[in-house]
Design an enzyme around this catalytic site. Structure first.
Site, PDB file in Angstrom:
ATOM      1  N   ASN A   8      -6.304   0.810  12.538  1.00  0.00           N
ATOM      2  CA  ASN A   8      -5.426  -0.278  12.116  1.00  0.00           C
ATOM      3  C   ASN A   8      -4.250  -0.305  13.091  1.00  0.00           C
ATOM      4  O   ASN A   8      -3.352   0.521  12.991  1.00  0.00           O
ATOM      5  CB  ASN A   8      -4.955   0.000  10.676  1.00  0.00           C
ATOM      6  CG  ASN A   8      -3.941  -1.011  10.191  1.00  0.00           C
ATOM      7  OD1 ASN A   8      -3.673  -2.019  10.852  1.00  0.00           O
ATOM      8  ND2 ASN A   8      -3.354  -0.741   9.032  1.00  0.00           N
ATOM      9  N   LYS A  10      -1.937  -2.371  13.432  1.00  0.00           N
ATOM     10  CA  LYS A  10      -0.712  -2.944  12.843  1.00  0.00           C
ATOM     11  C   LYS A  10      -0.049  -3.904  13.845  1.00  0.00           C
ATOM     12  O   LYS A  10      -0.737  -4.557  14.619  1.00  0.00           O
ATOM     13  CB  LYS A  10       0.220  -1.823  12.385  1.00  0.00           C
ATOM     14  CG  LYS A  10      -0.493  -0.867  11.413  1.00  0.00           C
ATOM     15  CD  LYS A  10       0.429   0.056  10.684  1.00  0.00           C
ATOM     16  CE  LYS A  10      -0.376   0.954   9.746  1.00  0.00           C
ATOM     17  NZ  LYS A  10       0.443   1.906   9.000  1.00  0.00           N
ATOM     18  N   HIS A  97      -3.344  -3.600   2.040  1.00  0.00           N
ATOM     19  CA  HIS A  97      -2.638  -2.456   2.627  1.00  0.00           C
ATOM     20  C   HIS A  97      -1.257  -2.345   1.967  1.00  0.00           C
ATOM     21  O   HIS A  97      -0.655  -3.356   1.622  1.00  0.00           O
ATOM     22  CB  HIS A  97      -2.497  -2.659   4.143  1.00  0.00           C
ATOM     23  CG  HIS A  97      -2.008  -1.430   4.838  1.00  0.00           C
ATOM     24  ND1 HIS A  97      -0.684  -1.068   4.827  1.00  0.00           N
ATOM     25  CD2 HIS A  97      -2.662  -0.456   5.518  1.00  0.00           C
ATOM     26  CE1 HIS A  97      -0.551   0.080   5.486  1.00  0.00           C
ATOM     27  NE2 HIS A  97      -1.735   0.460   5.919  1.00  0.00           N
ATOM     28  N   GLU A  99       1.526  -1.878   3.147  1.00  0.00           N
ATOM     29  CA  GLU A  99       2.583  -2.622   3.855  1.00  0.00           C
ATOM     30  C   GLU A  99       2.558  -4.100   3.477  1.00  0.00           C
ATOM     31  O   GLU A  99       3.575  -4.792   3.572  1.00  0.00           O
ATOM     32  CB  GLU A  99       2.438  -2.400   5.371  1.00  0.00           C
ATOM     33  CG  GLU A  99       2.891  -0.998   5.754  1.00  0.00           C
ATOM     34  CD  GLU A  99       2.214  -0.406   6.970  1.00  0.00           C
ATOM     35  OE1 GLU A  99       1.619  -1.145   7.763  1.00  0.00           O
ATOM     36  OE2 GLU A  99       2.290   0.833   7.121  1.00  0.00           O
ATOM     37  N   GLU A 167      -5.043   5.435   0.398  1.00  0.00           N
ATOM     38  CA  GLU A 167      -3.911   5.702   1.279  1.00  0.00           C
ATOM     39  C   GLU A 167      -2.667   5.967   0.432  1.00  0.00           C
ATOM     40  O   GLU A 167      -2.000   5.024  -0.004  1.00  0.00           O
ATOM     41  CB  GLU A 167      -3.641   4.491   2.180  1.00  0.00           C
ATOM     42  CG  GLU A 167      -4.796   4.148   3.090  1.00  0.00           C
ATOM     43  CD  GLU A 167      -4.321   3.448   4.346  1.00  0.00           C
ATOM     44  OE1 GLU A 167      -4.629   3.943   5.420  1.00  0.00           O
ATOM     45  OE2 GLU A 167      -3.613   2.432   4.251  1.00  0.00           O
ATOM     46  N   GLY A 173       2.319   6.866   7.951  1.00  0.00           N
ATOM     47  CA  GLY A 173       3.305   6.830   9.032  1.00  0.00           C
ATOM     48  C   GLY A 173       4.417   7.854   8.891  1.00  0.00           C
ATOM     49  O   GLY A 173       5.426   7.794   9.584  1.00  0.00           O
ATOM     50  N   SER A 211      -1.453   9.358   8.003  1.00  0.00           N
ATOM     51  CA  SER A 211      -1.151  10.415   8.970  1.00  0.00           C
ATOM     52  C   SER A 211      -2.374  11.257   9.364  1.00  0.00           C
ATOM     53  O   SER A 211      -2.265  12.472   9.545  1.00  0.00           O
ATOM     54  CB  SER A 211      -0.016  11.306   8.453  1.00  0.00           C
ATOM     55  OG  SER A 211       1.170  10.543   8.277  1.00  0.00           O
TER      56      SER A 211
HETATM   57  P1  PGA Z   1      -0.870   6.104   9.700  1.00  0.00           P
HETATM   58  O1  PGA Z   1      -1.246   4.740   8.963  1.00  0.00           O
HETATM   59  O2  PGA Z   1      -2.162   6.697  10.210  1.00  0.00           O
HETATM   60  O3  PGA Z   1       0.067   5.717  10.789  1.00  0.00           O
HETATM   61  O4  PGA Z   1      -0.232   6.990   8.669  1.00  0.00           O
HETATM   62  C1  PGA Z   1      -2.402   4.635   8.172  1.00  0.00           C
HETATM   63  C2  PGA Z   1      -2.501   3.218   7.637  1.00  0.00           C
HETATM   64  O5  PGA Z   1      -1.475   2.643   7.276  1.00  0.00           O
HETATM   65  O6  PGA Z   1      -3.607   2.648   7.554  1.00  0.00           O
END
Ligand code: PGA
Length: 248
Positions: A8, A10, A97, A99, A167, A173, A211
């Site tokens: 992803n 982003k 997601h 976000e 998640e 993140g 992460s």
């Molecule tokens: P990350 O994000 O690997 O940077 O923690 C995972 C995600 O949001 O899909």
């Protein structure tokens, strides 16, 4: 079941860096093609980069989007429809997601509407669920994830067109990863819920996200019911993305 390694990207990068990243992943797979016996790959660039990135991908790497509209077409300024994604050869779309849920107020009901539209045109949905830090501290993570899952899955969901990504919001993140025990407990819970809800629920892929890095991927992939990873930060570097796949 092969692990699904999903990147992803982003809202990161430029046209040039997106093309370089797509090319890098393709070349890395060409250099060690035996990885395809253990892993399937999908990359989800920002919308603007989907079309150019497709030109550098091969069959070994599927293309996905990070979101789609909740309507088929029409006066929805700024939105991108499922048929537009399908038309430019996307195979996957990430939905719900955290976000989007947190930053755009997206609800389970909207996720279910988007997923149903996506299934109608033949896209595979990666539906994300996960609890916040506060919810885990209160010990309600299973209830939160179970409710969100039940309300986000449309009636059209089946093991061929749907992937779940667990998640935990506090792990995205942040560099904090859930422990293998926590991941195992939640993936087992999700597996049970899917098996009860859907015909073939035991065959549906459940990804872990939050992460994931080359250094922790092997331990995460060894956990029961972990069928791949949804990778944010570490998907932006070819070595890290492929290093995670090596853990499968
Ligand atoms: P990350 O994000 O690997 O940077 O923690 C995972 C995600 O949001 O899909």
């Amino acid at each position: 079941m092969k692990k699904l390694i999903a990147g992803n990207w982003k809202m990161n990068g430029t046209m040039e860096s997106a093309l370089a990243l797509g090319t890098g992943v393709v070349e890395a797979i060409q250099a060690s093609p035996q990885i395809l016996e253990r892993c399937d790959f999908v990359v989800c660039p920002p919308s603007l980069h989907i079309v150019p990135v497709e030109t550098v991908l091969t069959q070994a790497v599927s293309l996905g989007a990070q979101d789609c509209a909740a309507s088929e077409n029409g006066a929805f300024t700024g939105d991108i429809s499922v048929s537009m994604l399908k038309n430019v050869n996307c195979e996957y779309v990430i939905l719900g997601h955290s976000e989007r849920r947190q930053g755009h107020g997206e609800t389970d009901a909207q996720v279910a509407v988007k997923a149903a539209l996506a299934h109608k045109v033949g896209l595979i949905t990666i539906i994300c669920v996960g609890e916040t830090d506060a919810q885990r501290e209160q010990g309600v993570q299973e209830q939160v994830v179970g409710d969100s899952l039940a309300a986000s899955l449309p009636a059209s969901a089946n093991p061929q067109n749907t992937v779940i990504a667990y998640e935990p919001v506090w792990a995205i993140g942040t560099g904090k990863t859930a422990t293998p025990a926590d991941i195992g407990a939640m993936h087992g819970f999700i597996r049970d819920a899917l098996s009860k809800k859907l015909a073939g629920g035991e065959k549906l892929r459940i990804l872990y996200g939050g992460s994931v890095k080359p250094g922790n991927a092997k331990d995460i992939f060894a956990v029961a019911n972990v069928d791949g990873a949804l990778i944010g930060g570490a998907s932006l570097k070819t070595e890290d993305f492929m290093g995670i796949a090596q853990g499968a």
